[in-house]
Design a protein around this motif. Structure first.
Motif, mmCIF file in Angstrom:
data_model
loop_
_atom_site.group_PDB
_atom_site.id
_atom_site.type_symbol
_atom_site.label_atom_id
_atom_site.label_comp_id
_atom_site.label_asym_id
_atom_site.label_seq_id
_atom_site.Cartn_x
_atom_site.Cartn_y
_atom_site.Cartn_z
ATOM 1 N N VAL A 1 0.869 -1.181 0.000
ATOM 2 C CA VAL A 1 0.000 0.000 0.000
ATOM 3 C C VAL A 1 0.900 1.224 0.000
ATOM 4 N N GLU A 2 0.545 2.225 -0.797
ATOM 5 C CA GLU A 2 1.274 3.491 -0.815
ATOM 6 C C GLU A 2 0.289 4.643 -0.654
ATOM 7 N N TYR A 3 0.775 5.691 -0.034
ATOM 8 C CA TYR A 3 -0.020 6.903 0.153
ATOM 9 C C TYR A 3 0.672 8.059 -0.561
ATOM 10 N N THR A 4 -0.129 8.930 -1.155
ATOM 11 C CA THR A 4 0.363 10.161 -1.761
ATOM 12 C C THR A 4 -0.573 11.296 -1.370
ATOM 13 N N LEU A 5 -0.097 12.512 -1.544
ATOM 14 C CA LEU A 5 -0.938 13.678 -1.289
ATOM 15 C C LEU A 5 -1.904 13.893 -2.440
ATOM 16 N N THR A 6 -3.094 14.312 -2.119
ATOM 17 C CA THR A 6 -4.042 14.767 -3.133
ATOM 18 C C THR A 6 -3.745 16.247 -3.382
ATOM 19 N N GLU A 7 -4.472 16.845 -4.295
ATOM 20 C CA GLU A 7 -4.313 18.280 -4.534
ATOM 21 C C GLU A 7 -4.648 19.066 -3.258
ATOM 22 N N LEU A 8 -5.671 18.625 -2.557
ATOM 23 C CA LEU A 8 -6.049 19.257 -1.288
ATOM 24 C C LEU A 8 -4.917 19.121 -0.271
#
Length: 115
Positions: free
Chosen positions: A81-88
């Motif tokens: 699983v990986e997490y990234t930032l959204t535009e928000l």
């Protein structure tokens, strides 16, 4: 008059929503870390001292629900699983940098040197 009072009580305060969204002991450190690029939960555990895995997962889940992070699952063994930032989330980083600069003004040693 009763209707007006009721509608005043039902108004949503944007500042309260924003503060509630980033409240949580580890949410700001999570945003600071993920600003460097995508992260796996194990990377957060190594990078944030004393965070409990269960609490980290809870806060990551809340941040996905609130639209700050995006979670990507890979169909692999072992699961990844990986997490990234959204535009928000990226907008939040800019706000946190401003808050960081403001915080510097509150540090006594830095107050004295800026005069």
């Amino acid at each position: 008059m009763e209707t007006k009072e009721r509608s005043e009580e039902n108004k949503i305060c944007p500042l309260e929503v924003a503060v509630n969204t980033i409240s949580g002991k580890w949410k700001i450190p999570i945003v600071w870390q993920i600003n460097e690029g995508k992260k796996r939960p194990s990377e957060f555990l190594r990078g944030i001292a004393k965070v409990d895995r269960r609490v980290l997962n809870q806060q990551l889940t809340e941040m996905v629900k609130d639209g700050i992070l995006k979670r990507k699952s890979f169909n692999e063994l072992p699961p990844r699983v990986e997490y990234t930032l959204t535009e928000l989330g990226e907008q939040l980083v800019g706000i946190l940098w401003q808050l960081n600069d403001w915080g510097k003004l509150l540090i006594p040693e830095q107050k004295d040197s800026s005069n």
